[in-house]
Design an enzyme around this catalytic site. Sequence first.
Site, PDB file in Angstrom:
ATOM      1  N   TRP A   2      49.786  35.589  37.240  1.00 29.95           N
ATOM      2  CA  TRP A   2      49.451  36.526  38.306  1.00 29.95           C
ATOM      3  C   TRP A   2      50.313  36.358  39.550  1.00 29.95           C
ATOM      4  CZ3 TRP A   2      44.240  38.577  36.987  1.00 29.95           C
ATOM      5  CH2 TRP A   2      43.861  38.120  35.745  1.00 29.95           C
ATOM      6  N   ASP A 347      39.501  35.801  40.296  1.00 31.17           N
ATOM      7  CA  ASP A 347      40.587  34.862  40.592  1.00 31.17           C
ATOM      8  C   ASP A 347      41.504  35.385  41.698  1.00 31.17           C
ATOM      9  OD1 ASP A 347      41.480  36.893  38.726  1.00 31.17           O
ATOM     10  OD2 ASP A 347      43.371  35.792  38.683  1.00 31.17           O
ATOM     11  N   GLU A 348      42.211  34.459  42.307  1.00 35.56           N
ATOM     12  CA  GLU A 348      43.335  34.735  43.200  1.00 35.56           C
ATOM     13  C   GLU A 348      43.048  35.773  44.295  1.00 35.56           C
ATOM     14  OE1 GLU A 348      47.176  33.549  40.567  1.00 35.56           O
ATOM     15  OE2 GLU A 348      46.429  35.573  40.241  1.00 35.56           O
ATOM     16  N   TYR A 349      41.913  35.646  44.933  1.00 38.59           N
ATOM     17  CA  TYR A 349      41.649  36.518  46.083  1.00 38.59           C
ATOM     18  C   TYR A 349      42.527  36.041  47.231  1.00 38.59           C
ATOM     19  CZ  TYR A 349      38.989  39.309  49.455  1.00 38.59           C
ATOM     20  OH  TYR A 349      38.615  40.214  50.419  1.00 38.59           O
ATOM     21  N   GLU A 428      45.749  26.501  40.799  1.00 37.02           N
ATOM     22  CA  GLU A 428      45.486  27.444  41.870  1.00 37.02           C
ATOM     23  C   GLU A 428      44.808  26.767  43.061  1.00 37.02           C
ATOM     24  OE1 GLU A 428      46.127  30.627  42.379  1.00 37.02           O
ATOM     25  OE2 GLU A 428      47.226  30.896  40.506  1.00 37.02           O
TER      26      GLU A 428
END
Length: 549
Positions: A2, A347-349, A428
């Site tokens: 991502w 995920d990955e905000y 992450e």
Amino acid sequence: MWLSWRMRRAAPAVAAAVALSAAVSCSAGGSGGAEAPGAGRDRAAPVSSPTAPSTAPSPAASSPESSPSPEPSSPLSGEPRTIPSVRDHESARGPGWRPAAGSAVVVAKGSEALADEGRLLAGELKTGFRSDGPVNAGDVELSLDPAGGGAPESYTLTTRDDRVRITGPDEAGVFYGTRTLKQAVRAGGAMPEGVVRDRPDRPQRGLNVDIARKHFTAGWLEARLREMADLKLNMLGLHFSDDQGFRIASDTHPEVVSQDHLSKAEVRRILALARSLHITVVPEIDSPGHLGAVLRAHPELQLRNVQGVPRQGAIDISKPGSARIVDDLLREYAQLFPGRWFHVGADEYQALTVRDPQASYPGLARAAVAKYGPNATVRDLATGWLNDRASVVRAAQKQPKAWNDGFFRGGVVAPDKDIEVEYWTGKEIGARQPGEYLAEGRKVVNLNDEYLYYVLGEPNEFAYPTGRRIYEEWTPLVLRGTTPVPARYSDQILGGRLAVWGDRAEAQTQDQVAAGIRMPLRAVAQKLWTPGPPPLSWTDFNTLADRLG
């Protein structure tokens, strides 16, 4: 996968031979040879080849569940050669079974639900099909035995007196028995004499495909379903919404749909095929990040920092309109997809990737305090968002799933305990070691980015996974990197999926992707079905894969 580390990182002998060479493969679509062979593990003994069809047995000797009758003139049978390998085979002396002129697949009385499985197998083996009647020499009988006490998806396959009988507690188990029969005939010319008792090691086994950043056609996805079915894989994840595209037609919000997309008629066709092959399709709408395609149609919901700079793919979770549009979509696709699960992402905000989220996003900070109290932070607001989306899909009778880096420790809001953790990385920001999730009692699915991530274009330290490395090194306990978690957590690890991500969509064509994942998918199938070291060396596994097609 991502924006950050995910971006980095199957009559007579002549008739039987003709039938076998023309057998229809369930793995249509996609091409490409096996990976280069290499040194491997112990080799299994080859299956003995039958020399001639057996004569019809006497009525007193026709019970397929009794112990196999001795055939002093025949060698002791070997294990059938299949992918994945069977867990237990009781050898016997006898010629085994091969399809011949007059053979038929017969569905036992009371097991009419197996008619589709029977017709499919009959077509693959080029035999006749009967929905009832006697089981004659040369026939294959399919039978449900829900009272037999077998585990879900298990089966027993008995080969004796020129007959095969496949029984199981559910349709899926009997279907997997037909896959074993099909592959054994294709690999060795016959199903070896004896009894196979088989069941999966893990309940969730499959493939994940990012159709949001790279558009895959319905035909390509259907070909993957057929390939998966032969490998006894039972779950296909579809990540269909991301920054680059929203790839399934929408009635509630048609404005968010990309030009290249699947129609709902195509999706229903995919779902019908999946059901017939005992595969569940799991939809994913990722939020509150990875919503760029939605935000292009709704820029007013874009998250912006204190300087007014937008964050790619991130929706402003302090705005009521953000929840409304995402929940509209969740409810719409929960009705379209009939399976048990729905993946809500998390995920990955991007608001949580900065040094001080409270200072950079004061609107989110204020909303957190207003909703959860004076000690709440932006992380608490994001966790509340995850729980709220899980509640939406739960109300639609779905089991929620989410990516592991959407689960945070501490704070005033805790992620709901029933959300299945899809573990992909420990790199992450805010991500935790897998042992932490397991120690909390959470159920986890393995998508380890070290072994199971096929990222198009190999960006940022990612490399295409190899079947050999998965086959020789990875197990379901290896959730992060190369180190397994303690065996005491094994029951909490539900299974795993190989994942295709479209970071650089044009790096490979659909056919190249199908060829590239061919051996990794077979290795994953082996490791999720049969526990312990594989019985074949990698070289022999490769050779078997080529023979099976």
